[in-house]
Every structure is written in C-alpha cells, then in structure tokens.
Write a protein that holds these residues in place. Structure first.
Motif, short mmCIF file in Angstrom:
data_model
loop_
_atom_site.label_atom_id
_atom_site.label_comp_id
_atom_site.label_asym_id
_atom_site.label_seq_id
_atom_site.Cartn_x
_atom_site.Cartn_y
_atom_site.Cartn_z
N VAL A 53 0.85 -1.20 0.00
CA VAL A 53 0.00 0.00 0.00
C VAL A 53 0.89 1.25 0.00
O VAL A 53 0.64 2.20 -0.75
CB VAL A 53 -0.95 0.00 1.22
N GLU A 54 1.91 1.22 0.81
CA GLU A 54 2.84 2.36 0.87
C GLU A 54 3.48 2.59 -0.50
O GLU A 54 3.57 3.72 -0.99
CB GLU A 54 3.93 2.10 1.92
N ARG A 55 3.91 1.51 -1.13
CA ARG A 55 4.57 1.60 -2.44
C ARG A 55 3.63 2.22 -3.47
O ARG A 55 4.02 3.10 -4.24
CB ARG A 55 5.01 0.20 -2.88
N LEU A 56 2.38 1.76 -3.49
CA LEU A 56 1.41 2.28 -4.46
C LEU A 56 1.14 3.76 -4.21
O LEU A 56 1.03 4.55 -5.16
CB LEU A 56 0.10 1.49 -4.38
N ALA A 57 1.03 4.13 -2.93
CA ALA A 57 0.74 5.53 -2.60
C ALA A 57 1.90 6.43 -3.00
O ALA A 57 1.71 7.54 -3.48
CB ALA A 57 0.44 5.65 -1.11
N ILE A 58 3.12 5.95 -2.79
CA ILE A 58 4.30 6.74 -3.16
C ILE A 58 4.40 6.86 -4.69
O ILE A 58 4.71 7.92 -5.22
CB ILE A 58 5.58 6.12 -2.58
N ALA A 59 4.11 5.77 -5.39
CA ALA A 59 4.18 5.80 -6.86
C ALA A 59 3.18 6.84 -7.40
O ALA A 59 3.53 7.66 -8.25
CB ALA A 59 3.90 4.43 -7.44
N GLY A 60 1.92 6.78 -6.92
CA GLY A 60 0.94 7.82 -7.20
C GLY A 60 0.47 7.96 -8.64
O GLY A 60 -0.35 8.81 -8.94
N ASP A 61 0.98 7.11 -9.56
CA ASP A 61 0.52 7.24 -10.95
C ASP A 61 -0.85 6.60 -11.09
O ASP A 61 -1.38 6.00 -10.15
CB ASP A 61 1.54 6.61 -11.91
N ALA A 62 -1.43 6.74 -12.25
CA ALA A 62 -2.82 6.30 -12.45
C ALA A 62 -3.00 4.79 -12.17
O ALA A 62 -3.93 4.41 -11.43
CB ALA A 62 -3.29 6.65 -13.86
N PRO A 63 -2.13 3.93 -12.71
CA PRO A 63 -2.32 2.49 -12.41
C PRO A 63 -2.20 2.19 -10.92
O PRO A 63 -2.95 1.38 -10.38
CB PRO A 63 -1.17 1.81 -13.19
N SER A 64 -1.27 2.84 -10.24
CA SER A 64 -1.08 2.61 -8.80
C SER A 64 -2.31 3.07 -8.03
O SER A 64 -2.77 2.40 -7.11
CB SER A 64 0.16 3.34 -8.28
N ARG A 65 -2.85 4.24 -8.41
CA ARG A 65 -4.04 4.74 -7.71
C ARG A 65 -5.21 3.79 -7.88
O ARG A 65 -5.99 3.57 -6.95
CB ARG A 65 -4.43 6.12 -8.25
N SER A 66 -5.34 3.22 -9.07
CA SER A 66 -6.49 2.33 -9.30
C SER A 66 -6.34 1.03 -8.52
O SER A 66 -7.34 0.38 -8.21
CB SER A 66 -6.65 2.06 -10.80
N ARG A 67 -5.11 0.67 -8.17
CA ARG A 67 -4.87 -0.58 -7.41
C ARG A 67 -4.97 -0.38 -5.91
O ARG A 67 -5.04 -1.33 -5.15
CB ARG A 67 -3.50 -1.15 -7.78
N LEU A 68 -4.96 0.87 -5.48
CA LEU A 68 -4.94 1.15 -4.04
C LEU A 68 -6.15 0.59 -3.28
O LEU A 68 -5.96 -0.03 -2.23
CB LEU A 68 -4.84 2.66 -3.79
N PRO A 69 -7.38 0.81 -3.75
CA PRO A 69 -8.52 0.30 -2.97
C PRO A 69 -8.44 -1.21 -2.74
O PRO A 69 -8.68 -1.69 -1.62
CB PRO A 69 -9.74 0.66 -3.84
N GLY A 70 -8.04 -1.96 -3.75
CA GLY A 70 -7.90 -3.41 -3.61
C GLY A 70 -6.80 -3.77 -2.64
O GLY A 70 -6.92 -4.71 -1.83
N ALA A 71 -5.71 -3.01 -2.68
CA ALA A 71 -4.57 -3.29 -1.79
C ALA A 71 -4.97 -3.02 -0.33
O ALA A 71 -4.58 -3.76 0.57
CB ALA A 71 -3.38 -2.43 -2.19
N VAL A 72 -5.75 -1.96 -0.12
CA VAL A 72 -6.19 -1.65 1.24
C VAL A 72 -7.18 -2.71 1.73
O VAL A 72 -7.14 -3.13 2.89
CB VAL A 72 -6.81 -0.24 1.32
N ALA A 73 -8.04 -3.18 0.83
CA ALA A 73 -8.99 -4.24 1.20
C ALA A 73 -8.23 -5.50 1.62
O ALA A 73 -8.57 -6.17 2.60
CB ALA A 73 -9.94 -4.55 0.04
N GLU A 74 -7.18 -5.83 0.89
CA GLU A 74 -6.36 -6.99 1.23
C GLU A 74 -5.66 -6.78 2.57
O GLU A 74 -5.51 -7.69 3.38
CB GLU A 74 -5.34 -7.25 0.10
N LEU A 75 -5.23 -5.55 2.81
CA LEU A 75 -4.58 -5.23 4.09
C LEU A 75 -5.56 -5.44 5.24
O LEU A 75 -5.20 -5.99 6.29
CB LEU A 75 -4.09 -3.78 4.06
#
Lengths: 119, 133
Positions: free
Chosen positions: A83-105
C-alpha cells in the motif's frame, strides 16, 4: 517468570493493542484512499489535494508496516508495504490498485486479529 | 561489559511510532544500570539532549518532519552532542544505504524489524566495540 518471559508477555500485549488500533486505522485508510481523485493529471488543485492524501496514506501504511513486522505479523506488514509503495508511486495504475490493496490489508489485519483473539 | 568500556548509563531512542518506542524501552530496560528515554521526533530529541546527556542515541531513519540523517547532522553541529555515538534503526539496509549512513557519521545500523529479545545485547556489543577502537 524471569525477565525474558515478562518481556515476551509484554510484547504480546503490545502486539494485541497494535492490532486493535490498526483495525481502526484501516477504516481511516479506506476513507483516505476513497477520497483520492484519479487519474493523475486531472487539474492542479485536485491533483495537489490527491498528492497530499497519498502522502498521508503512505505515512500511515509505513507505520502499520513497521510495527507489524516488529510483532511478527509478516503478511500484514508486507501488504502494508505494498500500500505504501502504491501511494508513493501515485501514478494512475497505482491509484487504481490502491482500494484493492487496502482491502487486502484489512483482510490480513482481521486474520491476524482472529489468530490472537483480538476483537 | 568489557573492562575498557565505560558504563553505558543513558540511552535516548527517537522514533515517531509509539509501539516501537515502547518495545525498545522495554527491551533496553533489561540492560543493567541503564536508563532509557524515548521521544517521537528529532525536534524533541534536540530539546531533550541538554538535560538527558545520553551516552548513546538510537534513532529511526524515516520520520516525518526531521528525519534521522537530519537529526544526526544537527547533533554533530552542537557542542553538547557532537561526541554522542548515533545508531540508526531502519528497514533501509541495502549495502549502499548502510554505507551512506556510515558516511554520514552513524556508528552502526541496526536493521528493522529487530528482535526485541536480543536488542539489548546488540546495543551493548556495539557500545563495547566503539570503545575498543
């Protein structure tokens, strides 16, 4: 109990408190991620706001990751790092993956809480 | 403790994460004759240094606001703290990162996550090694 046994008991207690608090923080994390405007590049003001939110997400995920590893919650810690990695990356694909990553967390946190009888 | 190493009396630990501060305090409290203090930021650490006069400062690297390397830099600029050995505790332990921390002036780098049951011995061993040099 000797000193080491007392310390182990104390660490287990802190670990349970950490899990309980993390479950609450994950609710906040979910709300933060939901407020991120995507995709990247949708206007200066909205983008600045999203960047600020992503920074908060990264910081919170970093804390969950660090403490999780400390108490032996390795899968929880790894997922928080993602989740941290995706948030730091911040690009469009990373942002779209964030909700799923948080749900998994959240799933990892709930599994760890069940294993330790934390409500 | 090695005969030629002075007694380690006071340790300051700096980390923005409260759980880790608590664990470090409990772990290092097992060291005989050592008092352990902690704080949550570099700014707080700088304010505490004159009254605590720690023998050793352990610090996280990634902290919001003032990070570990910046805190180290400030400590090196002050007469009351320039001499205090600093240990970084961090998940950033790639060889080039560790080399950078040593180049900045860190006496040692302890990887995170650390084993709370062994942290005291690790710190003591580093302390003794520092005084063997």
């Amino acid at each position: 109990m000797n000193e080491n046994e007392i310390l182990q008991q104390q660490l287990a207690d802190i670990g349970r408190r950490y899990l309980k608090r993390t479950l609450g923080e994950l609710e906040h994390l979910r709300e933060l991620v939901a407020s991120v405007r995507g995709p990247a590049g949708c206007g200066d003001e909205a983008e600045a706001a999203s960047a600020a939110v992503l920074q908060q997400v990264a910081q919170l995920a970093h804390q969950i990751c660090g403490s999780g590893a400390m108490f032996g919650f390795d899968k929880l810690s790894e997922q928080a790092r993602e989740v941290e990695r995706l948030a730091i990356a911040g690009d469009a694909p990373s942002r779209s993956r964030l909700p799923g990553a948080v749900a998994e967390l959240e799933e990892q946190a709930l599994a760890a809480a069940r294993a330790r009888n934390v409500e | 403790m090695a005969e030629d190493a002075p007694q380690l009396r006071t340790i300051l630990y700096v980390d923005d994460e409260p759980d880790i501060r608590e664990v470090v305090e409990l772990s290092l409290a097992l060291l005989p004759g050592v008092s352990v203090h902690s704080c949550e930021s570099g700014e707080q650490a700088l304010a505490l240094l004159p009254q605590l006069r720690p023998d050793l400062v352990l610090m996280d690297v990634m902290m919001p606001g003032m990070d570990g390397p910046t805190l180290l830099g400030h400590m090196r600029e002050r007469a009351d703290s320039a001499h205090i050995p600093i240990l970084f505790m961090t998940a950033k332990v790639l060889p080039q990162e560790v080399e950078r921390f040593h180049a900045l002036g860190a006496a040692a780098v302890i990887p995170k996550p650390f084993d709370p049951m062994r942290l005291g011995k690790q710190v003591l061993s580093i302390w003794e090694e520092l005084h063997r040099e």
